[in-house]
Design an enzyme around this catalytic site. Structure first.
Site, short mmCIF file in Angstrom:
data_model
loop_
_atom_site.label_atom_id
_atom_site.label_comp_id
_atom_site.label_asym_id
_atom_site.label_seq_id
_atom_site.Cartn_x
_atom_site.Cartn_y
_atom_site.Cartn_z
CG ASP A 256 -2.13 0.96 0.96
OD1 ASP A 256 -2.05 1.78 0.01
OD2 ASP A 256 -3.12 0.90 1.71
C1 BGC Z 1 -4.93 3.35 -0.02
C2 BGC Z 1 -4.98 2.36 -1.16
C3 BGC Z 1 -4.75 3.07 -2.47
C4 BGC Z 1 -3.43 3.81 -2.41
C5 BGC Z 1 -3.12 4.58 -3.67
C6 BGC Z 1 -3.67 4.18 -0.06
O1 BGC Z 1 -3.69 5.20 0.91
O2 BGC Z 1 -5.01 2.66 1.21
O3 BGC Z 1 -6.21 1.69 -1.17
O4 BGC Z 1 -4.79 2.17 -3.54
O5 BGC Z 1 -3.47 4.74 -1.33
O6 BGC Z 1 -3.98 5.67 -3.82
#
Ligand code: BGC
Length: 836
Positions: free
Chosen positions: A246
């Site tokens: 993530d």
């Molecule tokens: C989120 C993810 C997301 C990523 C990119 C993160 O903060 O938890 O679900 O895909 O950001 O935007």
């Protein structure tokens, strides 16, 4: 299966095996040509959304994008709009993996249009507590339903030749302290509930990617979780895709690579790249671990068709899908009619009948939830737009009734804004249009001509056309030095410093600050301007600009608004009240504190219902809210976050052109206190999943608590008689008849309840199990008076529990009651089977 079918199937399998082999050959050949530095570079984001191209091996840059209800692309801007589908809760409410697959195909088409190779979706964490901030972004409280819908979605996206990253693996059921929280989950709930959707999707849909979450599980950070990633996901389940962190979750070079993390995002500064090469040279990490990760990335690149010499997994992706039409259809299929007294819906729209519509969200629709799931659709059809188009002229009135947005939000309704970037001398470097007052530029996503090292200020500027006369409040979100002016007058000049709770996403999710007020007149445009001094970012790992111009319209007297709505309701045949949550209630980045509707909306519904017995309440919320007046209104329709075509779909359903097809994917509690898990705040950094196996309906049943609306509930516009049930441990056959007057779709739900003596397993070893659980389901369609048979396979897993001592699944034999049900607890037929 005919002989010809069998031949075709064997042929297809052979072709597939040949293609897989040829991709593997290309991957090995490419890997051989890379030196250590090139390999480690490939495992780190080059910017916010992509990996570097390696022209020497014919590899293009791999581009990723959120997910899950649309494809935003690499820019956070309205200049490049995206189809916005209904929230994942709505998709799950359709209980239809084939429909989820169609949604996935459209998203693949969108991804291709935007040059995106991998979609950062689906989100398959469970609805453990309705407080979870990303509840709207997950499917269900039930692992089987989540796995089924998620499998359909992944298949659909990958049918289009675009990769998926099933997320967030694992234990990301809440948002509070998500970067550090340690989720403490016992082996059985971990396997039987939280890992189960991931496992099912790996088995059924063969995803090309997975995203590991920010949090820890049982003491180990998920990006470093060797056991769950290498042993469970890869070795046990056979996952062969890539594992991406993530965003900003990867925090340890050696820990992450040994924990099976292939790609650290975003870049350019990450724990991989040069740091990883260094670790290999220092003998801290074997090069074979780097090779394994690179193989996974190259395999993904081969599948999506950006590795020269490797055949893409999909040669001819589906195209020509009408996004608007699909968004509208999905919305109607996910709407759940939970109450409909005396056939209040569909509305009688015959000549002369009138409808009074109310609620702030009827005009300013909430079509999607907040955070990384945000996309910018080309258009939004609000309930007011939808009903105005569908009803005869003069049949509809509108009154706000209650406005729950008591806080300032990014300037939106009535604002036409752009961002102007200037250098220190004041010369314009570049300009960009803005979807709202929210500026969100990450990495290279800057207006053309602008650059971090030359940009000294950014002005958000444009006109505002007020819809109401009175005192309008203006404010800011974000850190730094600002100047705010309205109508040429400076309202505020000052600096917002970082508070005690230093949160890297403060500018995104932080609380709004009011900075001043201006008295404005309805219909008279004014100039607005918010200037932001760009700070020195040379030392920052990731360059980004995030701040917002906020606004709040004059707050009219709440009692007066309700009185106005009551008068409108009295004058009309039907009152339709749209109640909603706000962007400060449901979003990524924080959890909810309770389930109450914000503002005076409950008072509005009560007052309108007292004035008009034909009151229909439309609930525009991505996850459960309390509906204390639910027994006092004629109908309640849950529309979730319905996506860009929500208002058109609402008109279709209210007027009966479409059936509300949804069934609840999650239990709606009568009161917040009845929810099985009412606290998601970690204690000393730990969030203990103490309820074990008992989340959702499993918990309500155990405690004997009646919810407002049970899991699986949903009325539709016709009635169903369950005629017969035949069951074995492998297959269930259920015959149902549509006894109503309209065609419809019924979701036949099969629950298993262990009978006397079946819980035992080994003699004397009592096994704790829920009183019943969803084992399988099938959707059937029939016209009025028609009968149809659903043949439903029972998965072996429905009879198994996780045995941690044996590190395996154990089948629990004995007697089971098979329940053919319209909803959990609404059992229509039963049969008993004996399972060996
Ligand atoms: C989120 C993810 C997301 C990523 C990119 C993160 O903060 O938890 O679900 O895909 O950001 O935007």
């Amino acid at each position: 299966m005919t002989d010809a079918d069998q031949v075709r199937e064997v042929q297809a399998r052979d072709d597939q095996a040949r293609e897989d082999q040829s991709r593997e050959d290309a991957v090995e050949a490419a890997l051989d040509k890379l030196d250590l530095d090139a390999k480690t570079r490939l495992l780190a984001g080059q910017d916010m959304w992509s990996l570097p191209a390696v022209p020497e091996i014919g590899l293009q840059s791999l581009v990723m994008s959120d997910g899950p209800i649309g494809v935003r692309g690499v820019r956070w801007t309205a200049d490049d709009p995206s189809v916005a589908l209904p929230s994942p809760t709505a998709l799950a409410a359709a209980w239809d993996p084939a429909l989820a697959r169609r949604a996935g195909r459209l998203l693949a088409q969108e991804a291709r249009r935007k040059g995106v190779h991998v979609l950062l979706a689906p989100t398959v964490n469970l609805h453990r507590s309705p407080l979870g901030g990303r509840h709207f972004e997950c499917y269900s409280e039930d692992p089987y339903l989540t796995g089924a819908v998620g499998s359909g979605y992944v298949k659909g996206v990958q049918d289009g030749g675009v990769g998926t990253t099933v997320k967030h693996f694992a234990g990301n059921e809440a948002e509070t302290d998500r970067f550090t929280v340690d989720c403490v989950i016992d082996p059985r709930p971990l396997r039987e509930l939280y890992l189960a959707p991931f496992e099912a999707i790996v088995a059924n849909a063969h995803p090309w990617g997975i995203m590991t979450s920010y949090n820890r599980v049982n003491g180990t950070s998920m990006t470093e979780n060797r056991y769950l990633v290498n042993e469970v996901l890869r070795a046990e389940w056979g996952f062969d895709g890539y594992n991406v962190s993530d965003w900003m979750a990867a925090r340890s070079t050696t820990g992450d690579i040994e924990g099976g993390l292939d790609v650290a995002m975003p870049g350019p500064a990450t724990v991989y790249g040069p740091a990883l090469a260094e670790a290999v040279r220092a003998g801290e990490v074997p090069e074979s671990s780097v090779d394994a990760a690179v193989r996974n990335v190259l395999r993904l690149a081969a599948r999506v068709g950006i590795l020269e010499g490797a055949p893409a997994a999909v040669a001819e992706p589906p195209s020509g899908i009408d996004g608007q039409a699909l968004a509208r259809e999905l919305a109607t299929r996910g709407f759940v009619l939970v109450r409909n007294e005396d056939g209040a819906l569909p509305l009688d729209a015959s000549a002369g009948r009138t409808v009074a519509l109310m609620g702030a969200a009827a005009r300013d629709a909430r079509v999607l939830g907040g955070g990384s799931a945000t996309v910018f659709p080309e258009r939004i059809v609000s309930p007011l737009d939808g009903l105005t188009a569908a009803l005869p002229q003069g049949a509809l009135t509108f009154a706000v009734g209650a406005d729950p947005s008591e806080e300032l939000v990014p300037a939106d309704q009535g604002f036409g804004l752009r961002a102007v970037c200037r250098d220190a001398s004041g010369a314009v470097l570049g300009e960009g249009s803005l979807p709202s007052g929210q500026v969100q530029w990450i990495g290279d996503d800057l207006p053309a001509g602008a650059a971090y090292d030359t940009m000294a200020s950014i002005e958000v500027t444009g006109t505002f056309l007020p819809r109401e006369s009175g005192e309008h409040a203006f404010g800011t979100r974000g850190l730094g030095a600002f100047t705010l002016a309205v109508g040429g007058e400076t309202l505020w000049e000052g600096v917002q410093e970082m508070g005690d709770e230093a949160d890297p996403f403060e500018a995104f999710f932080g609380a709004p600050s009011e900075r001043g007020r201006a008295t404005l007149t309805e219909g008279e445009p004014v100039e607005v301007s918010l200037t932001y001094q760009v700070p020195d970012m040379t030392a920052l790992p990731l360059k980004a600009i995030m701040f917002s111009l906020l606004h709040l319209a004059p707050q009219r007297d709440a009692d007066e608004l309700i009185a106005e709505a009551v008068a409108a309701a009295r004058a009309a045949d039907t009152a339709v009240v749209v109640v909603a949550t706000t962007e400060r209630v449901e979003s990524e980045g924080f959890d909810r504190r309770d389930l109450a509707l914000p503002g005076r909306q409950d008072d509005l519904v009560r007052a309108v219902a007292a004035a008009n017995p034909n009151t229909v309440v439309v609930v525009n919320a991505g996850s459960p809210v309390e509906l204390p007046w639910r027994e006092d209104v004629a109908a309640v329709l849950l529309t979730w976050f319905p996506g860009q075509e929500g208002g058109a779909a609402l008109a279709d359903v209210l007027l009966g052109d479409a059936e509300p097809g949804g069934r609840l994917p999650t239990t709606w509690p009568a009161r917040f206190a009845d929810a099985p898990v009412t606290e998601v705040l970690p204690v000393d950094g730990r969030l203990e999943y103490r309820e074990g196996l008992f989340v959702g309906y499993r918990a309500y049943e155990k405690e004997g608590i009646a919810p407002a609306y049970p899991f699986g509930h949903g009325l539709g516009y016709t009635d169903w008689a369950y005629e017969s049930l035949e069951a074995t441990a492998g297959t269930v056959r259920v015959r149902v008849t549509n006894t109503g007057t309209r065609p419809g779709r019924e979701v036949v739900q099969i629950y298993l309840a262990p009978g006397e003596g079946s819980e035992g397993g080994a003699p004397g070893a009592a096994v704790e199990r829920p009183a019943s659980w969803l084992a399988a389901f099938a959707g059937v369609e029939a016209g009025p008076g028609e009968s149809v048979e659903a043949e439903i396979g029972l998965p072996a897993r429905a009879f198994e529990i996780w045995d941690e001592t044996a590190r395996g699944w154990r089948r629990i034999g004995g007697a089971y009651e098979v329940r053919a049900s319209h909803a959990h607890g609404d059992t229509r037929l039963t049969a008993t089977i004996d399972v060996a």
